[in-house]
Design a protein around this motif. Sequence first.
Motif, mmCIF file in Angstrom:
data_model
loop_
_atom_site.group_PDB
_atom_site.id
_atom_site.type_symbol
_atom_site.label_atom_id
_atom_site.label_comp_id
_atom_site.label_asym_id
_atom_site.label_seq_id
_atom_site.Cartn_x
_atom_site.Cartn_y
_atom_site.Cartn_z
ATOM 1 N N ALA A 622 0.826 -1.205 0.000
ATOM 2 C CA ALA A 622 0.000 0.000 0.000
ATOM 3 C C ALA A 622 0.860 1.254 0.000
ATOM 4 O O ALA A 622 0.542 2.252 -0.658
ATOM 5 C CB ALA A 622 -0.941 -0.011 1.203
ATOM 6 N N VAL A 623 1.994 1.229 0.757
ATOM 7 C CA VAL A 623 2.907 2.378 0.757
ATOM 8 C C VAL A 623 3.479 2.605 -0.641
ATOM 9 O O VAL A 623 3.622 3.746 -1.104
ATOM 10 C CB VAL A 623 4.033 2.166 1.789
ATOM 11 N N ASP A 624 3.814 1.506 -1.314
ATOM 12 C CA ASP A 624 4.370 1.627 -2.675
ATOM 13 C C ASP A 624 3.360 2.283 -3.618
ATOM 14 O O ASP A 624 3.706 3.199 -4.373
ATOM 15 C CB ASP A 624 4.757 0.247 -3.186
ATOM 16 N N GLN A 625 2.098 1.825 -3.596
ATOM 17 C CA GLN A 625 1.087 2.415 -4.474
ATOM 18 C C GLN A 625 0.792 3.857 -4.088
ATOM 19 O O GLN A 625 0.548 4.704 -4.954
ATOM 20 C CB GLN A 625 -0.194 1.583 -4.434
ATOM 21 N N LEU A 626 0.813 4.184 -2.767
ATOM 22 C CA LEU A 626 0.585 5.563 -2.328
ATOM 23 C C LEU A 626 1.660 6.493 -2.884
ATOM 24 O O LEU A 626 1.373 7.577 -3.396
ATOM 25 C CB LEU A 626 0.561 5.598 -0.794
ATOM 26 N N CYS A 627 2.934 6.062 -2.762
ATOM 27 C CA CYS A 627 4.033 6.896 -3.283
ATOM 28 C C CYS A 627 3.966 7.032 -4.805
ATOM 29 O O CYS A 627 4.193 8.123 -5.365
ATOM 30 C CB CYS A 627 5.373 6.296 -2.864
ATOM 31 N N ARG A 628 3.646 5.943 -5.483
ATOM 32 C CA ARG A 628 3.565 6.008 -6.951
ATOM 33 C C ARG A 628 2.404 6.893 -7.393
ATOM 34 O O ARG A 628 2.500 7.608 -8.404
ATOM 35 C CB ARG A 628 3.411 4.598 -7.524
ATOM 36 N N PHE A 629 1.274 6.857 -6.675
ATOM 37 C CA PHE A 629 0.136 7.718 -7.016
ATOM 38 C C PHE A 629 0.522 9.189 -6.917
ATOM 39 O O PHE A 629 0.203 10.000 -7.794
ATOM 40 C CB PHE A 629 -1.040 7.407 -6.084
ATOM 41 N N ILE A 630 1.238 9.543 -5.824
ATOM 42 C CA ILE A 630 1.676 10.942 -5.679
ATOM 43 C C ILE A 630 2.643 11.310 -6.803
ATOM 44 O O ILE A 630 2.576 12.406 -7.381
ATOM 45 C CB ILE A 630 2.319 11.150 -4.295
ATOM 46 N N ALA A 631 3.552 10.415 -7.154
ATOM 47 C CA ALA A 631 4.527 10.700 -8.214
ATOM 48 C C ALA A 631 3.856 10.879 -9.573
ATOM 49 O O ALA A 631 4.355 11.624 -10.427
ATOM 50 C CB ALA A 631 5.561 9.579 -8.277
ATOM 51 N N CYS A 632 2.712 10.209 -9.792
ATOM 52 C CA CYS A 632 2.029 10.305 -11.101
ATOM 53 C C CYS A 632 1.124 11.520 -11.202
ATOM 54 O O CYS A 632 0.813 11.960 -12.315
ATOM 55 C CB CYS A 632 1.205 9.037 -11.348
ATOM 56 N N THR A 633 0.654 12.076 -10.084
ATOM 57 C CA THR A 633 -0.369 13.135 -10.128
ATOM 58 C C THR A 633 0.088 14.470 -9.576
ATOM 59 O O THR A 633 -0.643 15.458 -9.702
ATOM 60 C CB THR A 633 -1.607 12.677 -9.352
ATOM 61 N N GLN A 634 1.280 14.560 -8.969
ATOM 62 C CA GLN A 634 1.665 15.814 -8.314
ATOM 63 C C GLN A 634 1.864 16.968 -9.302
ATOM 64 O O GLN A 634 1.745 18.139 -8.912
ATOM 65 C CB GLN A 634 2.946 15.596 -7.503
ATOM 66 N N ASN A 635 2.156 16.676 -10.573
ATOM 67 C CA ASN A 635 2.369 17.732 -11.574
ATOM 68 C C ASN A 635 1.168 17.953 -12.482
ATOM 69 O O ASN A 635 1.212 18.836 -13.348
ATOM 70 C CB ASN A 635 3.587 17.406 -12.434
#
Length: 683
Positions: A622-635
């Motif tokens: 879950a931590v991995d998907q949370l970090c990847r979600f932020i990396a994909c949508t922060q910009n």
Amino acid sequence: MNFQGKAVLVYLEEDNIQRAYFRVRPLMTQDGPVGPMESTYPDDGFLRIVPDRNEQHTFKDRMRSLSGLCLVDLRLFQPDANKIRTNKNYSPERGENNQFIVYSDAVRALPEQLLYQVVAEADREKAYTPCVYIREGANIQGPFRRQDGQSAGDTQQLPPDSTEIHSLSLNDQELLFYWPKAAEPQPVPETETEKPAEEPPQNAYEQIQAMDVQVSENANKLHDAPSVSLAPVEQQPSKPLSGTRLYQAPQRAVPQRRAHNPLMEIVERDRYAGKYEAPGATLPQTAELKQVDNPADALKRALKSLWQTPETQRQAVDVLLGQPGMRQMLSKALTKETNDLTLAAMQSQLQEMEAERLMTLMQLDDAKKNLSAAREEAIGKLTAAEQKKLDQLTAAQEGARSALVELEERIEPLRREAEESLEKLSADLNAQNKLILPVLGKEASREELISRVENAMKAAGFLLEEGDAEALLTAYALCDDEITFYSDAEEDAKLAIRAFAAALGVSAQDRGPMAEAVILPGGDAPVMLIGYQNHTHPLLTCCLHEGAEDRQENYRAPSFPTVPVSPSLEALPAALPEYQPVIKAAVKREMSTETPLSEDTKAVIQSLRKALSEVRPLPLSAVDQLCRFIACTQNTLKGGVAEAIDRAVCLYAAPYLVGWGKKLEEIKPLLSAMPRTLSALKA
């Protein structure tokens, strides 16, 4: 077409391609449009305007003032006036393409009370005619003056289907003209009609001037010896000439002039002046006789006196050259001299140029014949090559058809075997199980995917803010084929699943609690199965080729995202839109472009993990998907990295806080900047 005795509406323009001249194109008579004129006036349907002898000096200014629509009025001339004639200078190879001419005295401006353009009120000032008829729907009234719109006579109304209203195409516009059939004016008597002058044909001098070719600088050096020796010309095989034969024109006999003898001239002049000759006619006795001087003798005596000094000679020459026609007469007299070397050289050059022209024409004819033969040979070769290629394609087609028949014969047993296998497999499976065959999808861009989800969810009746569709697609692209929808009503969650499936172009199938589904290998589009997590919340299981695995009842730590959905109280559900299926790989590729996380973002995630560890540790998946979600949508999200963190915590960490909500008050300060998470927790 014979325009004799008619008024013709024409379009006048100035042609500056070859040399400046004016021409007109007939457009319409009182009987209607004349149609294409190329068949009557080749080559382009125009008549060239030539000046009448009475307006040689005002011709160009008057024609430029008439440029546009004007009138060729032949009604006032006798039939034998012949104002439209054949152009004697017609020569297309020299740029004169007008086979007929019209004299300028027949061309005049449009009269005020002859022809009327039918226009709308807004286009009145743009009309071509001085007076117009105004059209409003089927109502046509007039005449009115073009400049001020005032009445130009007794106003009348015209029927829309009047035979005197004609449609004319001009400058890519369809125009209407009203030409009443009024009484034609009577021709004036022939004695009052001034016969126009014929267009003077171009003589040799004018033709040479029209060629606009300067005389070679070596024209006056032909009598000089060449400064350099010329190399001998290689002998070429002679060809028989087939053109016009060249011959030396017979020279006009030149009378012998008497040698100049000043003494004899003086004696002869004085003898002639002193000789008295009796009148040849019988005169009355009362007739008065007086001495009459011969003007030619007076001129000779005056020239004799004037020719004594250079100054008087110059004055005499100026006076003679100032007389009308004197230059032409001197030119003709000079051409009779056989000893003029310049004229002889020019005549020789003209003969050589004529010979070269004829030789060039013959070479051009030979080149045309050679070109025609080469073209026929090339066409023959091309035809043979195309025929050979066509034969090859025909043979290949026959071979492909035979191979197709053979393949169909070989596939038929396999098809029957597959059908039998499917029937046997269906018979062996439990009645509750399902066979699912994925379909083939197509590529789709990021913008198209977001638009699809927004349209489908809004059509189903759910609240959708900006960024919700992007977050849902990103969570689906990052999840391991499972995603959960939460809602207050179970049916709303199932409807959200079906709307999301419709956005991806597939259908969501309900597999029931604890049921298995068999997914056959096949297409590449997503497979949507509606299951239940802990028999409470609908679960969207997204499988591609492998089967779905049910979760145990005691499983309380999902590593897949959970999406809260809320219905809109103002929306009325409608039919879901229909889209073509998309490739699941395309969704993953378009929505999972990651950018590095900043140190501040990593610190926030670490603080959240430490706070959640007091309740239950967040799984690393879950931590991995949370970090990847932020990396994909922060910009890409409008709120930037803050909104990306809020949405990621709501999707991946909220289920833990919902299940273990005893210590929510302790972590509320950490969630104060996460409104979506607090709304999902209802805290």
